[in-house]
Design a protein around this motif. Sequence first.
Motif, PDB file in Angstrom:
ATOM      1  N   ASN A 149       0.827  -1.205   0.000  1.00 32.52           N
ATOM      2  CA  ASN A 149       0.000   0.000   0.000  1.00 32.52           C
ATOM      3  C   ASN A 149       0.863   1.257   0.000  1.00 32.52           C
ATOM      4  N   LEU A 150       1.941   1.241   0.770  1.00 29.83           N
ATOM      5  CA  LEU A 150       2.846   2.390   0.794  1.00 29.83           C
ATOM      6  C   LEU A 150       3.428   2.644  -0.590  1.00 29.83           C
ATOM      7  N   GLY A 151       3.900   1.588  -1.235  1.00 32.04           N
ATOM      8  CA  GLY A 151       4.467   1.753  -2.562  1.00 32.04           C
ATOM      9  C   GLY A 151       3.455   2.301  -3.547  1.00 32.04           C
ATOM     10  N   SER A 152       2.236   1.784  -3.502  1.00 34.72           N
ATOM     11  CA  SER A 152       1.183   2.274  -4.386  1.00 34.72           C
ATOM     12  C   SER A 152       0.844   3.731  -4.092  1.00 34.72           C
ATOM     13  N   LEU A 153       0.806   4.078  -2.819  1.00 37.58           N
ATOM     14  CA  LEU A 153       0.529   5.466  -2.430  1.00 37.58           C
ATOM     15  C   LEU A 153       1.569   6.423  -3.007  1.00 37.58           C
ATOM     16  N   PHE A 154       2.824   6.054  -2.902  1.00 37.56           N
ATOM     17  CA  PHE A 154       3.870   6.931  -3.420  1.00 37.56           C
ATOM     18  C   PHE A 154       3.803   7.036  -4.942  1.00 37.56           C
ATOM     19  N   ARG A 155       3.489   5.932  -5.607  1.00 36.56           N
ATOM     20  CA  ARG A 155       3.341   5.987  -7.063  1.00 36.56           C
ATOM     21  C   ARG A 155       2.192   6.901  -7.454  1.00 36.56           C
ATOM     22  N   ASN A 156       1.076   6.796  -6.742  1.00 42.06           N
ATOM     23  CA  ASN A 156      -0.066   7.672  -7.004  1.00 42.06           C
ATOM     24  C   ASN A 156       0.284   9.129  -6.726  1.00 42.06           C
ATOM     25  N   ALA A 157       1.013   9.359  -5.647  1.00 42.60           N
ATOM     26  CA  ALA A 157       1.407  10.728  -5.296  1.00 42.60           C
ATOM     27  C   ALA A 157       2.268  11.349  -6.389  1.00 42.60           C
ATOM     28  N   ALA A 158       3.211  10.571  -6.903  1.00 39.03           N
ATOM     29  CA  ALA A 158       4.081  11.077  -7.968  1.00 39.03           C
ATOM     30  C   ALA A 158       3.278  11.369  -9.226  1.00 39.03           C
ATOM     31  N   ALA A 159       2.340  10.496  -9.556  1.00 42.46           N
ATOM     32  CA  ALA A 159       1.558  10.652 -10.783  1.00 42.46           C
ATOM     33  C   ALA A 159       0.591  11.821 -10.713  1.00 42.46           C
ATOM     34  N   LEU A 160       0.092  12.127  -9.525  1.00 45.43           N
ATOM     35  CA  LEU A 160      -1.009  13.079  -9.391  1.00 45.43           C
ATOM     36  C   LEU A 160      -0.601  14.370  -8.686  1.00 45.43           C
ATOM     37  N   VAL A 194       7.052  -1.756  -5.633  1.00 44.15           N
ATOM     38  CA  VAL A 194       5.651  -1.501  -5.984  1.00 44.15           C
ATOM     39  C   VAL A 194       5.455  -0.058  -6.455  1.00 44.15           C
ATOM     40  N   SER A 195       6.224   0.854  -5.896  1.00 42.74           N
ATOM     41  CA  SER A 195       6.114   2.259  -6.305  1.00 42.74           C
ATOM     42  C   SER A 195       6.725   2.515  -7.671  1.00 42.74           C
ATOM     43  N   MET A 196       7.356   1.505  -8.267  1.00 43.21           N
ATOM     44  CA  MET A 196       8.102   1.651  -9.518  1.00 43.21           C
ATOM     45  C   MET A 196       9.193   2.719  -9.379  1.00 43.21           C
ATOM     46  N   GLY A 197       9.744   2.813  -8.171  1.00 45.88           N
ATOM     47  CA  GLY A 197      10.839   3.741  -7.918  1.00 45.88           C
ATOM     48  C   GLY A 197      10.398   5.152  -7.577  1.00 45.88           C
ATOM     49  N   HIS A 198       9.104   5.421  -7.583  1.00 45.45           N
ATOM     50  CA  HIS A 198       8.652   6.790  -7.333  1.00 45.45           C
ATOM     51  C   HIS A 198       8.756   7.188  -5.863  1.00 45.45           C
ATOM     52  N   VAL A 199       8.930   6.207  -4.978  1.00 45.36           N
ATOM     53  CA  VAL A 199       9.205   6.546  -3.585  1.00 45.36           C
ATOM     54  C   VAL A 199      10.532   7.299  -3.482  1.00 45.36           C
ATOM     55  N   LEU A 200      11.389   7.138  -4.471  1.00 49.23           N
ATOM     56  CA  LEU A 200      12.671   7.835  -4.504  1.00 49.23           C
ATOM     57  C   LEU A 200      12.526   9.268  -5.026  1.00 49.23           C
ATOM     58  N   ARG A 201      11.350   9.590  -5.511  1.00 51.11           N
ATOM     59  CA  ARG A 201      11.107  10.887  -6.146  1.00 51.11           C
ATOM     60  C   ARG A 201      10.282  11.831  -5.273  1.00 51.11           C
TER      61      ARG A 201
END
Length: 268
Positions: A132-143, A165-172
């Motif tokens: 869920n954390l990874g998905s949240l960060f991916r959504n945050a980066a996208a939106l 899961v974040s596809m690396g967007h947790v790093l962004r």
Amino acid sequence: MATVIEVTEVDDPRVDDFRDLATADRRPDRPGGRGLVIAEGVVVVERLLASPYPVRSLLGVRRRLDALAEPLAAVDVPAHVAEADVMARVVGFHLNRGVLAVADRAPVPDLDVLLARSKRVAVLEGIGDHENLGSLFRNAAALGVDAILLGPGSSDPLYRRSVRVSMGHVLRVPFAPVESMSAVFEALTAHGYRTAALTPRPNAVPLREAELDDDKVAVLLGSEGPGLTEEALAGADTTVRIPMADGVDSLNVATSAAVAFHAMNGAA
């Protein structure tokens, strides 16, 4: 430019950062480990190479390292190349993605500096599931969410599964831990944020009426099951619900977050 190093022996000490990742007490990204950030796959490794996290080294099969030739030309790190079976024995399992990278952690941003330069913020309370954390960060980066505050009970977003899961967007997306919800509200108030707590309670304001696209808004999200604590709900300026069809009482927290983040961009 990265230095390519051939690895033929499983016990080569140069790849110790990658060793036995399937064993919980040997994992460098686990509590009690060395706190390393681990990226898996070409896309995520490329994002790690472009991030503020200091990369230590890579390990991969030649085909995957060749796919990273352009970003590797811009960094001075060792890139260890190995046959798939050697890599699998080092890592502890067969890695379909064929390449890993490890990095040291970047400094945690100062909370006041982070809030001063942001407008759209997500506050997480009790989000312990790493997917869920990874998905949240991916959504945050996208939106377009500018920052994430990790409130009490939230897990480490740099855990390997979250990064994957974040596809690396947790790093962004920049984030900062905050010890208590009272500290969260104090900091947000000081920087002029309006706070909206997401909840399925029927007396909450429907999302379309919540005006989350105002300047400087923070959305609070709680864990699946119990949701936000009473402290978080009481401290927020408003409570907001996502209207749902009869017979459905809630959404996955990452899905709820995506809907709320979309509304923060004026697209509810």
